[in-house]
Design a protein around this motif. Structure first.
Motif, PDB file in Angstrom:
ATOM      1  N   GLU A  44       0.839  -1.188   0.000  1.00  0.00           N
ATOM      2  CA  GLU A  44       0.000   0.000   0.000  1.00  0.00           C
ATOM      3  C   GLU A  44       0.882   1.250   0.000  1.00  0.00           C
ATOM      4  N   ARG A  45       0.277   2.332  -0.436  1.00  0.00           N
ATOM      5  CA  ARG A  45       0.992   3.599  -0.401  1.00  0.00           C
ATOM      6  C   ARG A  45       1.157   4.033   1.049  1.00  0.00           C
ATOM      7  N   GLU A  46       2.368   4.426   1.405  1.00  0.00           N
ATOM      8  CA  GLU A  46       2.641   4.815   2.787  1.00  0.00           C
ATOM      9  C   GLU A  46       3.199   6.226   2.851  1.00  0.00           C
ATOM     10  N   GLY A  47       2.879   6.891   3.932  1.00  0.00           N
ATOM     11  CA  GLY A  47       3.407   8.223   4.136  1.00  0.00           C
ATOM     12  C   GLY A  47       4.847   8.172   4.587  1.00  0.00           C
ATOM     13  N   VAL A  48       5.654   9.038   4.030  1.00  0.00           N
ATOM     14  CA  VAL A  48       7.075   9.088   4.339  1.00  0.00           C
ATOM     15  C   VAL A  48       7.398  10.309   5.190  1.00  0.00           C
ATOM     16  N   ALA A  49       6.922  11.464   4.738  1.00  0.00           N
ATOM     17  CA  ALA A  49       7.207  12.715   5.450  1.00  0.00           C
ATOM     18  C   ALA A  49       6.125  13.718   5.114  1.00  0.00           C
ATOM     19  N   ILE A  50       5.791  14.560   6.089  1.00  0.00           N
ATOM     20  CA  ILE A  50       4.816  15.600   5.838  1.00  0.00           C
ATOM     21  C   ILE A  50       5.376  16.937   6.316  1.00  0.00           C
ATOM     22  N   LEU A  51       4.962  17.976   5.623  1.00  0.00           N
ATOM     23  CA  LEU A  51       5.343  19.339   5.982  1.00  0.00           C
ATOM     24  C   LEU A  51       4.058  20.154   5.984  1.00  0.00           C
ATOM     25  N   LYS A  58       6.946  16.058  10.028  1.00  0.00           N
ATOM     26  CA  LYS A  58       6.825  14.759  10.694  1.00  0.00           C
ATOM     27  C   LYS A  58       7.332  13.699   9.729  1.00  0.00           C
ATOM     28  N   TYR A  59       7.900  12.631  10.295  1.00  0.00           N
ATOM     29  CA  TYR A  59       8.484  11.579   9.474  1.00  0.00           C
ATOM     30  C   TYR A  59       8.010  10.208   9.936  1.00  0.00           C
ATOM     31  N   ALA A  60       7.936   9.313   8.982  1.00  0.00           N
ATOM     32  CA  ALA A  60       7.698   7.918   9.326  1.00  0.00           C
ATOM     33  C   ALA A  60       8.934   7.401  10.064  1.00  0.00           C
ATOM     34  N   ASP A  61       8.715   6.493  10.995  1.00  0.00           N
ATOM     35  CA  ASP A  61       9.837   5.967  11.783  1.00  0.00           C
ATOM     36  C   ASP A  61      10.923   5.362  10.889  1.00  0.00           C
ATOM     37  N   SER A  62      10.509   4.787   9.781  1.00  0.00           N
ATOM     38  CA  SER A  62      11.461   4.103   8.906  1.00  0.00           C
ATOM     39  C   SER A  62      12.435   5.045   8.216  1.00  0.00           C
ATOM     40  N   VAL A  63      12.136   6.343   8.193  1.00  0.00           N
ATOM     41  CA  VAL A  63      13.013   7.275   7.482  1.00  0.00           C
ATOM     42  C   VAL A  63      13.584   8.358   8.379  1.00  0.00           C
ATOM     43  N   LYS A  64      13.206   8.370   9.645  1.00  0.00           N
ATOM     44  CA  LYS A  64      13.705   9.394  10.559  1.00  0.00           C
ATOM     45  C   LYS A  64      15.226   9.389  10.593  1.00  0.00           C
ATOM     46  N   GLY A  65      15.799  10.573  10.494  1.00  0.00           N
ATOM     47  CA  GLY A  65      17.241  10.698  10.525  1.00  0.00           C
ATOM     48  C   GLY A  65      17.901  10.508   9.175  1.00  0.00           C
ATOM     49  N   ARG A  66      17.142  10.047   8.187  1.00  0.00           N
ATOM     50  CA  ARG A  66      17.706   9.818   6.849  1.00  0.00           C
ATOM     51  C   ARG A  66      17.076  10.718   5.795  1.00  0.00           C
ATOM     52  N   PHE A  67      15.807  11.042   5.963  1.00  0.00           N
ATOM     53  CA  PHE A  67      15.089  11.854   4.974  1.00  0.00           C
ATOM     54  C   PHE A  67      14.768  13.210   5.586  1.00  0.00           C
ATOM     55  N   THR A  68      14.752  14.220   4.729  1.00  0.00           N
ATOM     56  CA  THR A  68      14.384  15.566   5.153  1.00  0.00           C
ATOM     57  C   THR A  68      13.434  16.171   4.133  1.00  0.00           C
ATOM     58  N   ILE A  69      12.300  16.624   4.611  1.00  0.00           N
ATOM     59  CA  ILE A  69      11.335  17.299   3.747  1.00  0.00           C
ATOM     60  C   ILE A  69      11.497  18.799   3.933  1.00  0.00           C
ATOM     61  N   SER A  70      11.424  19.523   2.828  1.00  0.00           N
ATOM     62  CA  SER A  70      11.560  20.977   2.896  1.00  0.00           C
ATOM     63  C   SER A  70      10.841  21.581   1.704  1.00  0.00           C
ATOM     64  N   ARG A  71      10.719  22.887   1.725  1.00  0.00           N
ATOM     65  CA  ARG A  71      10.069  23.549   0.603  1.00  0.00           C
ATOM     66  C   ARG A  71      10.750  24.876   0.338  1.00  0.00           C
ATOM     67  N   ASP A  72      10.681  25.293  -0.898  1.00  0.00           N
ATOM     68  CA  ASP A  72      11.182  26.592  -1.344  1.00  0.00           C
ATOM     69  C   ASP A  72       9.964  27.369  -1.814  1.00  0.00           C
ATOM     70  N   ASN A  73       9.476  28.267  -0.988  1.00  0.00           N
ATOM     71  CA  ASN A  73       8.257  28.994  -1.338  1.00  0.00           C
ATOM     72  C   ASN A  73       8.470  29.896  -2.553  1.00  0.00           C
ATOM     73  N   ALA A  74       9.649  30.449  -2.686  1.00  0.00           N
ATOM     74  CA  ALA A  74       9.913  31.345  -3.807  1.00  0.00           C
ATOM     75  C   ALA A  74       9.808  30.616  -5.138  1.00  0.00           C
ATOM     76  N   ASN A  75      10.284  29.381  -5.172  1.00  0.00           N
ATOM     77  CA  ASN A  75      10.234  28.589  -6.402  1.00  0.00           C
ATOM     78  C   ASN A  75       9.078  27.603  -6.413  1.00  0.00           C
ATOM     79  N   ASN A  76       8.276  27.644  -5.353  1.00  0.00           N
ATOM     80  CA  ASN A  76       7.095  26.778  -5.262  1.00  0.00           C
ATOM     81  C   ASN A  76       7.444  25.311  -5.502  1.00  0.00           C
ATOM     82  N   THR A  77       8.477  24.864  -4.790  1.00  0.00           N
ATOM     83  CA  THR A  77       8.957  23.495  -4.954  1.00  0.00           C
ATOM     84  C   THR A  77       9.103  22.829  -3.595  1.00  0.00           C
TER      85      THR A  77
END
Length: 124
Positions: A44-51, A58-77
């Motif tokens: 099934e589709r699983e959540g990895v990270a939310i911003l 917030k991060y799924a336990d399986s990716v904590k410390g390895r994945f980072t979610i971020s956004r660039d508002n100026a570039n809308n990315t």
């Protein structure tokens, strides 16, 4: 209407890194709750990270410390920086966004807008 387009997927060896991007049009990320999700074949589709809109991550336990979610508002990315990748990280990665998402942010059904996905393959 919000359109989301992911990019940055590919094939890497175990221990490698990738940065996924999700470009949005039609709405500014600063006004959206966002998330990255993944789906491996047969799973099934699983959540990895939310911003969330106010910047909470917030991060799924399986990716904590390895994945980072971020956004660039100026570039809308929206980004997902992934490091120390392992074969179990293999899957199609999707971004999702919604201005009014409430409840469980790791439930992809809570998001009105979703991208088409980008494939990540981690070889052993």
């Amino acid at each position: 209407q919000v359109q989301l387009v992911e990019s940055g997927g590919g094939t890497v060896q175990t221990g490698g890194s990738l940065r996924l991007s999700c470009a949005a049009s039609g709405y500014g990320y600063s006004n959206l709750h966002t998330g990255w999700f993944r789906q491996a074949p047969g799973n099934e589709r699983e959540g990895v990270a939310i911003l969330l809109r106010l910047g909470i991550t917030k991060y799924a336990d399986s990716v904590k410390g390895r994945f980072t979610i971020s956004r660039d508002n100026a570039n809308n990315t929206l980004y997902l920086q992934m490091s120390s990748l392992a074969p179990e990280d293999t899957g199609m990665y999707y971004c999702a966004a919604d201005p009014w998402m409430d409840g469980n942010g790791f439930n992809v059904l809570k998001y009105k807008y979703r991208g088409q996905g980008t494939q990540v393959t981690v070889s052993s």
